[in-house]
Design a protein around this motif. Structure first.
Motif, PDB file in Angstrom:
ATOM      1  N   UNK A 278       0.833  -1.203   0.000  1.00 58.30           N
ATOM      2  CA  UNK A 278       0.000   0.000   0.000  1.00 58.30           C
ATOM      3  C   UNK A 278       0.869   1.254   0.000  1.00 58.30           C
ATOM      4  N   UNK A 279       2.138   1.107   0.373  1.00 56.12           N
ATOM      5  CA  UNK A 279       3.060   2.242   0.445  1.00 56.12           C
ATOM      6  C   UNK A 279       4.414   1.786  -0.089  1.00 56.12           C
ATOM      7  N   UNK A 280       5.065   2.666  -0.829  1.00 59.72           N
ATOM      8  CA  UNK A 280       6.409   2.383  -1.304  1.00 59.72           C
ATOM      9  C   UNK A 280       7.113   3.672  -1.669  1.00 59.72           C
ATOM     10  N   UNK A 281       8.413   3.749  -1.366  1.00 64.63           N
ATOM     11  CA  UNK A 281       9.238   4.902  -1.728  1.00 64.63           C
ATOM     12  C   UNK A 281      10.262   4.437  -2.758  1.00 64.63           C
ATOM     13  N   UNK A 282      10.065   4.861  -4.010  1.00 61.94           N
ATOM     14  CA  UNK A 282      10.911   4.429  -5.117  1.00 61.94           C
ATOM     15  C   UNK A 282      12.037   5.428  -5.339  1.00 61.94           C
ATOM     16  N   UNK A 283      13.225   4.915  -5.611  1.00 69.35           N
ATOM     17  CA  UNK A 283      14.360   5.754  -5.978  1.00 69.35           C
ATOM     18  C   UNK A 283      14.736   5.474  -7.429  1.00 69.35           C
ATOM     19  N   UNK A 284      14.860   6.565  -8.203  1.00 67.30           N
ATOM     20  CA  UNK A 284      15.249   6.478  -9.605  1.00 67.30           C
ATOM     21  C   UNK A 284      16.438   7.406  -9.842  1.00 67.30           C
ATOM     22  N   UNK A 285      17.220   7.080 -10.872  1.00 64.82           N
ATOM     23  CA  UNK A 285      18.256   7.984 -11.380  1.00 64.82           C
ATOM     24  C   UNK A 285      17.807   8.446 -12.765  1.00 64.82           C
TER      25      UNK A 285
END
Length: 345
Positions: A278-285
């Protein structure tokens, strides 16, 4: 009905959602499993085909049947603060607490089973590719010869921990670091090592997902020219060339709101659905062509720094998900609201 938040007392990020819930008079019970038993107590009875459970924190008792949602934010290890702490007591406390909570009809953010699976970096990379997100070429190995062959194909590499520990987690954290030229890779035999093709990024992206809502923030990469030799590394594999980890880069930022490309939004929603999150913190470059390269998804990642710098209402979005309803305007503080979080008066 009550919102249960499992986290430590020092979790300022959780406070942002608690404030929103308190302001609307929605009861909140906040507890740290590390305080069980002692500061936190529980009881559950199974009789005549029914289950009846209760939680107690600071003298306040709440029925588990009255829980509307459970936010597994950043809880401590069960029984870690007990007078007679032991591995045995931790297992007993964990079985009791999470076993009883699984008997409720409450919604989870995130369910412990989904959260446990979501922590595994190799699985994250596989799922991201399955959902259509670009993923840099990556190798996880303990074979030096395999690492050398990978480096021949991708000469510009970074090395990072497989576990992805964050510097704010209170555990050992090592920054993502460029691999120095001529590395012999013998050190990877001492433990699994993650090597990844370096993305020549122009910015870092943090995409915070709360249910169906997406909040993206962009921080321009640090000042160019920071290519002086650097001897840091992971597992004995050395590094070279400036700071490539935004968490340790004093020149990065500031964070600013940014729109989410439709393709990325669709892929991220698919990722969350398949992961059961239900929750997620995605990191992208973000590279020079504007492509967002997936790096990782933290199922309990921080959002406070993003909200503070961008003004995005992430804490309110979390509160709305936990409440299960849109939140109206905040009302005047009253006694009930003040008692909603007994550990944070």
């Amino acid at each position: 009905m009550t919102v249960l938040i499992l986290t430590s007392d020092q979790d300022v990020t959780a406070d942002m959602a608690v404030v929103e819930l308190n302001a609307r008079g929605i009861p909140v019970l906040r507890l740290d499993p590390a305080e069980l038993p002692g500061g936190v107590d529980l009881s559950g009875e199974y009789a005549h085909g029914d289950f009846e459970g209760h939680l107690s924190v600071g003298g306040r008792v709440v029925s588990m049947a009255g829980l509307r949602s459970i936010w597994v934010r950043r809880p401590g290890v069960p029984a870690a603060h007990a007078d007679a702490a032991s591995a045995w007591l931790t297992e007993e406390a964990s079985q009791a607490l999470y076993g009883m909570l699984r008997c409720t009809g409450a919604r989870w953010m995130n369910h412990p089973d989904a959260a446990r699976q979501a922590r595994h970096k190799p699985w994250q990379l596989w799922l991201a590719r399955e959902c259509g997100l670009p993923v840099p070429a990556t190798l996880i190995t303990t074979f030096p010869r395999v690492a050398r062959a990978f480096a021949e194909r991708y000469p510009d590499l970074v090395v990072k921990p497989v576990s992805g520990a964050h510097p704010g987690d209170g555990t050992l954290a090592v920054p993502t670091t460029r691999v120095r030229p001529g590395e012999d890779y013998r050190a990877v035999a001492h433990g699994p090592t993650l090597l990844q093709r370096r993305v020549r990024k122009r910015a870092d992206i943090r995409l915070t997902c709360v249910g169906e809502q997406l909040f993206a923030a962009r921080a321009a990469s640090g000042a160019p020219g920071a290519d002086a030799p650097d001897t840091a590394g992971v597992g004995g594999v050395g590094g070279v060339g400036g700071v490539v980890d935004v968490r340790f880069d004093p020149d990065a930022g500031p964070w600013r709101p940014v729109d989410v490309p439709r393709r990325v939004a669709d892929a991220v929603h698919g990722y969350l659905t398949r992961a059961g999150l239900a929750y997620g913190a995605f990191d992208f470059a973000e590279d020079a062509d504007g492509i967002w390269w997936f790096l990782e998804c933290n199922q309990s990642g921080q959002f406070g720094f993003v909200e503070i710098e961008t003004g995005q209402p992430i804490g309110r979005a979390v509160a709305e998900w936990l409440a299960g309803e849109p939140l109206g305007p905040a009302g005047p503080p009253d006694a009930d609201a003040c008692r909603a979080d007994p550990t944070h008066p």
